[in-house]
Design a protein around this motif. Sequence first.
Motif: not given
Lengths: 294, 132
Positions: B109, B111-112, B115
């Motif tokens: 995703s 967000e991942a 990160l």
Amino acid sequence: MANIRQLDKRRKSVRNIRKITRTMELIATARFKKAMDRAAAATDYTKAITKIVQDLAKSGTDVTHPLLMPHESVKAVDMLVLTANRGLCGGYNGSVVRAALQKRAEIKEQADSGCTSVSGKRGISAFRFANVPVEKTYTEFDDQPSFDAVAKIADELISRYITGRIDRVDVAYTRFVSSSKQIPVVETLLPFSGIEVPQDDSAKGSKIRDDYEFLPSAAGILEEVVPASFRARLFKCFLDAAVSEQIARMVAMKSATENAGDLIKSLSRTFNRARQSKITQEIMEIIGGVEALG
Amino acid sequence: MSDGAVHCVVVTPEKTELDVRCDSLILPMYDGELGVYPGRAPMVGRLGFGLLKIKSAGKEDVWFVDGGFVQVTREAVQVLTDRVMRRDQIDRTAAEADLQKALEIKPTSPEASALRDRSLAAARAKIRLSSR
């Protein structure tokens, strides 16, 4: 005869225990001061972060971030329980564990509980006794938790939350209100609500407004600020727990020392009485013997 | 900052690590270095993983900064970071382990993936700066 000796022995052992509890009280007092200083030093960071968030909000940025958004349905809830590694601190561990287990039962009704992590040997054994499965245990947090270790846990939680594996994170710990009041609480840390955005600051009539330049952009900074303040928030929980533990131990040991003192007093009284009655009895016997001879 | 010196404060979540006055300083921003002289305009910026150089009387004091932010106000330069350390305190083996771990994150995703990028940048900066 045996009674007197027994009383004396008992008094000696109570005296020894009093020595131990008094020392523990002094140690707890020293540790409490240290832990308190650390907690005070940590507020600088929180204050600075709050200031940045305020400046961001003033510049007209929408404060949004995946960590701030609640998930639509709450299916998995992670729980972190902060207890002490050692006992002899009154109801400190018991009350945190009780609060955590109660909350966990509530969560079970509406959602699958995700991971339950416990920090502190006492909490770990209490959860084992209650037959609650615990996924992760930590025993490295003592009276001075290090930020690095806490940040690791925080990063793990952040990545689990962002990737959607969990929908909520609860932390059970003892919140430090003042040095005479600490309360065991279960707080929801994610979705994060720790960022306070001032609604209207114009009433303050602040002197000169600083026009900040944002590098790269206000939104880009926000992306970093939210996880950072979450980490600081979790760290604060650990610090609070550490301070509260030392206070609890201090109070428990103080009353133990006082109780030992009372016990010694009453034991001494019984001991003296027994000795006196023995002496009286011996004198009576001697007089009786003399009279019989005469 | 009007008296010809930069007031530099470095704060970590644990405590205030540094509180010094200096002639100028160089901040490791997310996209390169940024110098600050006395009287710089107010600014809020994101820090990357790199070296904070504090210059004072011809001497340079170097620290490694592990991400965070900087806020330049009229009074002071406030650096907020998770960790600040001397360069020789950087743990290379730990950084290499972090790099491996970051490489294993699957960017499924946005967000991942963010990160993953962040962890990769942190680990690579540490490895790079510890080797020299």
